[in-house]
Design an enzyme around this catalytic site. Structure first.
Site, short mmCIF file in Angstrom:
data_model
loop_
_atom_site.label_atom_id
_atom_site.label_comp_id
_atom_site.label_asym_id
_atom_site.label_seq_id
_atom_site.Cartn_x
_atom_site.Cartn_y
_atom_site.Cartn_z
N ARG A 242 1.66 9.85 0.83
CA ARG A 242 2.46 9.48 2.00
C ARG A 242 3.13 10.72 2.58
NH1 ARG A 242 3.08 5.46 -1.82
NH2 ARG A 242 2.32 3.40 -1.16
N LYS A 269 7.22 4.86 -3.18
CA LYS A 269 7.45 3.54 -2.58
C LYS A 269 7.48 2.45 -3.65
CE LYS A 269 5.64 0.42 0.96
NZ LYS A 269 4.60 0.23 2.00
N HIS A 332 0.16 9.76 8.49
CA HIS A 332 -0.11 8.69 7.52
C HIS A 332 -1.59 8.31 7.52
CE1 HIS A 332 0.66 5.11 5.10
NE2 HIS A 332 1.90 5.51 4.97
N ARG A 335 -4.33 8.98 4.69
CA ARG A 335 -4.55 8.05 3.58
C ARG A 335 -5.71 7.11 3.88
NH1 ARG A 335 -0.70 7.39 -0.12
NH2 ARG A 335 -0.64 5.11 -0.12
N HIS A 359 -1.20 2.86 -5.11
CA HIS A 359 -1.10 1.42 -4.91
C HIS A 359 -1.02 0.73 -6.26
CE1 HIS A 359 -3.09 1.61 -0.66
NE2 HIS A 359 -1.83 2.00 -0.66
N TYR A 369 -2.01 -0.36 -14.77
CA TYR A 369 -2.39 0.92 -15.35
C TYR A 369 -1.19 1.86 -15.33
CZ TYR A 369 -7.39 -0.22 -15.00
OH TYR A 369 -8.62 -0.78 -15.12
#
Length: 405
Positions: A242, A269, A332, A335, A359, A369
């Site tokens: 980001r 985030k 952005h 990404r 994510h 994970y």
């Protein structure tokens, strides 16, 4: 004998020392050379006291009698009216000093750990630029829904609809903090539901066609801006994190020998620690930055002051100067560019891509994970991605998936 309005209006001073005209139950009109004053004598705990009820004509006979009745009610309840009045006056003084800005800054400080550093800067900027100039000096206890509405509507008028919604939410959090602290009765922003235009959500513009990506990479490597912005711009597509995370990159987070960037959870985030394997191209760029900014905290500091990181508009401004409109490419958008091409062109594993995008990814058993999951495989993927971008920049075209075995 009770007083009348006509008498109170017409009575004149007779004695130089002042005249008293009683209305009963301890209340009287004191006539002095300086004016006419309502007073009430009473006894509390055996002591004689006098309390002012107002000045005529601002305080009429009827209003003075209402105040007398209120005093007598307090006395019946065992309350000293003079002390009660002092307490009310002190409470009003305290309330007047508890302005929206003061409470908002307290809230920002107490909740700072709940936000990423970049978000803290953005929220503070919104408050200082768009809120404090309008309601910052108002006692928070007297602010009405309309006061907040007028404030956010100014943002809406200039086209910042989404930011206006965010600022309304921030104001709501400040009010709820004030309620919890006993400084406000309720969150007045709850009354503003539906008062603002609906914010139109759009995806960040991104280039995802390989040939156009090649053109973009050539433009990036030909960009001749400030060295800090040049380096940040070159790194952005290679790490595809980001924009706020890239510009707030710290030297303490980097291990260039291990070719890793370890971002602490408070800056992410999703609030989870994140590891970004660095391709050799990225390490080379960062080593080139060390003589310039390695003595400070941030890899990409603000040009104006090294104590803050680069402005959030820097990368987008560079793209605009290169001829890429905001409808075509954004900071952005790197990404989305990486996610699309890594999956559809290079055939990389979707779970590895999602990991590198930070994510939320879960295994087949529904467990999240950890940050080191598949790190060797992700390291290879990040190097393949950097090499692929170099190949596009040199003019190569790749339309079939590359084996990642």
């Amino acid at each position: 004998m009770a007083l009348t309005d006509t008498f109170v209006k017409q009575v004149k001073l007779v004695k130089p020392t002042g005249d008293k005209h009683t209305d009963g139950e301890g209340m009287y009109l004191l006539v002095l050379a300086s004016g006419k004053y309502w007073r009430m004598d009473y006894r509390y705990l055996g002591k004689r006291k006098t309390m002012a009820l107002g000045v005529y004509p601002a305080t009429s006979l009827a209003k003075a009698r209402l105040r007398r009745a209120d005093m007598r009610e307090k006395l019946a309840d065992g309350i000293d009216p003079s002390l009660a009045k002092r307490d009310e006056r002190d409470a009003l003084t305290i309330a007047a000093s508890q302005t929206f800005e003061l409470i908002a800054r307290q809230w920002l400080l107490k909740t700072a750990a709940e936000r990423a550093a970049t978000t803290q800067i953005k929220v503070t900027g919104w408050l200082e630029k768009d809120v404090f100039p309008h309601i910052g000096t108002m006692p928070i206890s007297i602010i009405k829904p309309r006061d907040v509405l007028i404030t956010v509507q100014k943002m809406e008028t200039r086209g910042a609809v989404e930011s206006a919604h965010r600022v309304k939410q921030v104001c709501g959090q400040v009010f709820r903090y004030a309620v919890a602290s006993g400084l406000a009765e309720r969150d007045v922003t709850a009354d503003l539901r539906g008062a603002l235009a609906t914010a139109v959500t759009t995806n960040y513009a991104a280039i995802t066609e390989p040939k156009q990506v090649g053109d973009l990479m050539r433009s990036i490597h030909g960009y001749s801006g400030h060295p800090y912005s040049v380096a940040a711009l070159c790194i952005s597509p290679l790490v595809f994190q980001r924009p706020g995370e890239v510009r707030a990159m710290e030297w303490a987070e980097l291990d260039l020998d291990a070719a890793e960037w370890r971002i602490p959870g408070q800056k992410m985030k999703m609030k989870n620690d994140h590891i970004v394997p660095l391709a050799t191209q990225v390490v080379e760029i960062l080593r080139g930055m060390q003589p310039l900014t390695g003595h400070g905290k941030y890899v990409f500091p603000s040009i104006r002051t090294g104590e803050r990181c680069m402005s959030e508009n820097t990368i987008n401004a560079a793209l605009r100067s290169m001829g890429y409109a905001k409808e075509v490419m954004t900071a952005h958008g790197f990404r989305a560019m990486a996610r699309t091409i890594l999956d559809e062109v290079l055939g990389e594993r979707p779970d590895l891509i999602e990991h590198q995008l930070a994510h939320a990814v879960k295994d087949p058993n529904g467990r999240a994970y950890n940050r080191t999951a598949h790190l060797p495989a992700r390291r290879l993927m990040m190097q393949r991605w950097a090499d692929y971008l170099d190949s596009l920049r040199s003019g190569a075209t790749i339309s079939e998936p590359i084996s990642n075995i």
